[in-house]
Design an enzyme around this catalytic site. Sequence first.
Site, short mmCIF file in Angstrom:
data_model
loop_
_atom_site.label_atom_id
_atom_site.label_comp_id
_atom_site.label_asym_id
_atom_site.label_seq_id
_atom_site.Cartn_x
_atom_site.Cartn_y
_atom_site.Cartn_z
N CYS A 122 37.62 10.68 -89.51
CA CYS A 122 37.72 9.92 -90.77
C CYS A 122 36.59 10.35 -91.70
CB CYS A 122 37.65 8.42 -90.48
SG CYS A 122 37.43 7.42 -91.96
N CYS A 159 33.95 7.63 -92.22
CA CYS A 159 33.14 7.44 -91.01
C CYS A 159 32.11 8.56 -90.89
CB CYS A 159 34.03 7.40 -89.76
SG CYS A 159 34.96 5.85 -89.58
N ASP A 189 31.09 7.96 -106.10
CA ASP A 189 32.34 8.70 -105.93
C ASP A 189 32.13 10.14 -106.38
OD1 ASP A 189 35.58 7.72 -105.72
OD2 ASP A 189 35.16 9.70 -106.56
N HIS A 231 35.12 1.13 -88.91
CA HIS A 231 36.38 1.68 -89.44
C HIS A 231 37.44 0.59 -89.53
CE1 HIS A 231 39.31 4.75 -90.51
NE2 HIS A 231 40.16 4.00 -89.83
N GLY A 280 48.24 4.95 -104.00
CA GLY A 280 47.45 6.17 -104.14
C GLY A 280 46.22 6.22 -103.26
N THR A 315 43.92 7.60 -100.76
CA THR A 315 43.80 8.95 -100.21
C THR A 315 42.90 8.99 -98.98
OG1 THR A 315 41.99 9.45 -101.73
CG2 THR A 315 44.22 10.06 -102.43
N HIS A 361 40.24 4.51 -95.00
CA HIS A 361 39.10 3.73 -94.54
C HIS A 361 38.85 2.75 -95.68
CE1 HIS A 361 34.92 3.62 -92.44
NE2 HIS A 361 34.85 2.74 -93.44
N HIS A 403 37.88 0.77 -98.69
CA HIS A 403 36.83 1.01 -99.67
C HIS A 403 37.16 0.29 -100.97
CE1 HIS A 403 39.76 4.32 -99.96
NE2 HIS A 403 39.52 4.36 -101.26
N HIS A 430 36.35 0.45 -104.99
CA HIS A 430 35.80 1.20 -106.13
C HIS A 430 35.11 0.19 -107.05
CE1 HIS A 430 38.47 4.87 -105.57
NE2 HIS A 430 39.18 3.98 -104.90
P1 AMP Z 1 41.35 6.29 -102.92
O1 AMP Z 1 42.12 7.36 -103.66
O2 AMP Z 1 41.49 4.92 -103.50
O3 AMP Z 1 41.64 6.34 -101.44
O4 AMP Z 1 39.82 6.64 -103.12
C1 AMP Z 1 39.17 7.66 -102.42
C2 AMP Z 1 38.01 8.09 -103.28
O5 AMP Z 1 37.14 8.83 -102.47
C3 AMP Z 1 38.41 8.98 -104.46
O6 AMP Z 1 38.01 8.35 -105.68
C4 AMP Z 1 37.62 10.27 -104.20
O7 AMP Z 1 37.11 10.85 -105.38
C5 AMP Z 1 36.51 9.78 -103.29
N1 AMP Z 1 35.93 10.79 -102.40
C6 AMP Z 1 36.58 11.69 -101.63
N2 AMP Z 1 35.72 12.43 -100.93
C7 AMP Z 1 34.47 11.99 -101.27
C8 AMP Z 1 33.15 12.34 -100.88
N3 AMP Z 1 32.90 13.32 -99.99
N4 AMP Z 1 32.11 11.68 -101.43
C9 AMP Z 1 32.33 10.70 -102.33
N5 AMP Z 1 33.56 10.30 -102.74
C10 AMP Z 1 34.62 10.94 -102.21
#
Ligand code: AMP
Length: 113
Positions: free
Chosen positions: A4, A7, A30, A46, A92, A94, A97, A99, A101
């Site tokens: 993950c 993680c 981000d 997790h 959306g 991605t 885990h 989170h 924003h």
């Molecule tokens: P979501 O699309 O809601 O799942 O948000 C995932 C977020 O993680 C996106 O806004 C990405 O830009 C961010 N993200 C992906 N990889 C990283 C990383 N290595 N460091 C910081 N943010 C990341």
Amino acid sequence: MSNCLFCRIVSGEIPSTKVYEDEICLAFRDIAPMAPTHVLVIPKEHISGVSAVTAENAAIAGHCIAVCAKVAELEGLENGFRVVSNCGDDAGQTVPHLHFHVLGGRKLSLEMA
Ligand code: AMP
């Protein structure tokens, strides 16, 4: 969960720009900011997303929300901010885990979908 992404950020295996950390959660910037302030607040444990929040782990999720408010204060978002948690494909999500924003630093669009 060794595969993950978040993680691996918690463990330090993948670097992040830390904004806040305590024993329960981590907040970091981000990598692709969508606003002047765009911070992600995640639990260290997790949890795959909002749909996996239960009575057993709700205190962790609630703590994350409190940390969103703390982050907004640390970032000087006294004019307001938005907290978003995408859950599942249609939203959306991605990274599977949980989170949150934390977005702010300018007038945000009112569009929700
Ligand atoms: P979501 O699309 O809601 O799942 O948000 C995932 C977020 O993680 C996106 O806004 C990405 O830009 C961010 N993200 C992906 N990889 C990283 C990383 N290595 N460091 C910081 N943010 C990341």
